[in-house]
Scaffold this active site. Sequence first.
Site, PDB file in Angstrom:
ATOM      1  N   LYS A  42       0.863  -1.186   0.000  1.00 39.80           N
ATOM      2  CA  LYS A  42       0.000   0.000   0.000  1.00 39.80           C
ATOM      3  C   LYS A  42       0.900   1.237   0.000  1.00 39.80           C
ATOM      4  O   LYS A  42       1.786   1.371   0.852  1.00 39.80           O
ATOM      5  CB  LYS A  42      -0.863  -0.041   1.257  1.00 39.80           C
ATOM      6  CG  LYS A  42      -2.134   0.759   1.202  1.00 39.80           C
ATOM      7  CD  LYS A  42      -2.923   0.459   2.474  1.00 39.80           C
ATOM      8  CE  LYS A  42      -4.218   1.179   2.543  1.00 39.80           C
ATOM      9  NZ  LYS A  42      -4.829   1.044   3.876  1.00 39.80           N
TER      10      LYS A  42
HETATM   11  C1  E4P Z   1      -8.236   2.121   3.856  1.00 40.33           C
HETATM   12  O1  E4P Z   1      -7.406   1.421   3.336  1.00 40.33           O
HETATM   13  C2  E4P Z   1      -8.031   2.886   5.091  1.00 40.33           C
HETATM   14  O2  E4P Z   1      -7.317   2.063   5.986  1.00 40.33           O
HETATM   15  C3  E4P Z   1      -9.306   3.253   5.776  1.00 40.33           C
HETATM   16  O3  E4P Z   1     -10.447   2.895   5.038  1.00 40.33           O
HETATM   17  C4  E4P Z   1      -9.324   4.591   6.403  1.00 40.33           C
HETATM   18  O4  E4P Z   1     -10.562   4.743   7.062  1.00 40.33           O
HETATM   19  P1  E4P Z   1     -10.830   5.896   8.130  1.00 40.33           P
HETATM   20  O5  E4P Z   1     -11.097   7.165   7.392  1.00 40.33           O
HETATM   21  O6  E4P Z   1     -12.057   5.426   8.874  1.00 40.33           O
HETATM   22  O7  E4P Z   1      -9.614   5.982   8.991  1.00 40.33           O
END
Ligand code: E4P
Length: 231
Positions: A84
């Site tokens: 990622k």
């Molecule tokens: C996605 O890969 C992220 O980890 C995640 O969806 C972030 O979500 P949040 O805005 O609730 O922290």
Amino acid sequence: MKFFLDTANLDEIRQGAASGVIDGITTNPTLAAKEKKPFRELVIEICNIVKNGAISAEVVSTDYDGMLREAREVISWHPNVVAKIPMTPDGVRALSVLSKEGIRVNVTLVFSASQALLAAKAGAYFVSPFLGRLDDISQDSMILLRDILQIYRAYDYKTQVLAASLRHPMHVVEAAKMGAHIGTMPFKVFEMLFKHPLTDRGLESFLKDWEKARDTLGEISEPVGARKGGR
Ligand code: E4P
């Protein structure tokens, strides 16, 4: 639509995996930090729980060389790991190289259609628009999702749209209606997808009626060992 859980918590991941409908996991540095375990160990355990799922592990370097190094490292931990990488100029540069090597990359922190277009051009495997965080600042996240899907269809990009930062069941439903390939959600949102008060009420009355007529109806199946005389 594929369902991913957005968590690094092993108990939640075990419960989700047991449901049979979880296709992968997304982690991020904030989620990983809550688990108080070495990151490598955590990611490998997640891969062993969610067999055949795509498990996103995020790099923490922000420069091109560091991102390349860390992405190659995380994907060496298990064949199901997807690197990622944040949506930055260095991130896109690293992505262009990694995708040519056949490494699967999830481009994270995407908030605009232009960013999603860049990610697809550079060969992203997943692109993660953060829908909840846009709604938090009064921007309609579904417009972004629709735009990304429209652009990808127009050019037949193979990048899968991973609707992220989903905060409630309607986010999941709206993303599914738009045709997002994947939705990633916290475990509590996943649990909410199952719930309906009419389901609970209906089941309660079915079981009450069955109980009243139980002597006539008999058992559908008996627990192992309960049958007398054996067969
Ligand atoms: C996605 O890969 C992220 O980890 C995640 O969806 C972030 O979500 P949040 O805005 O609730 O922290």
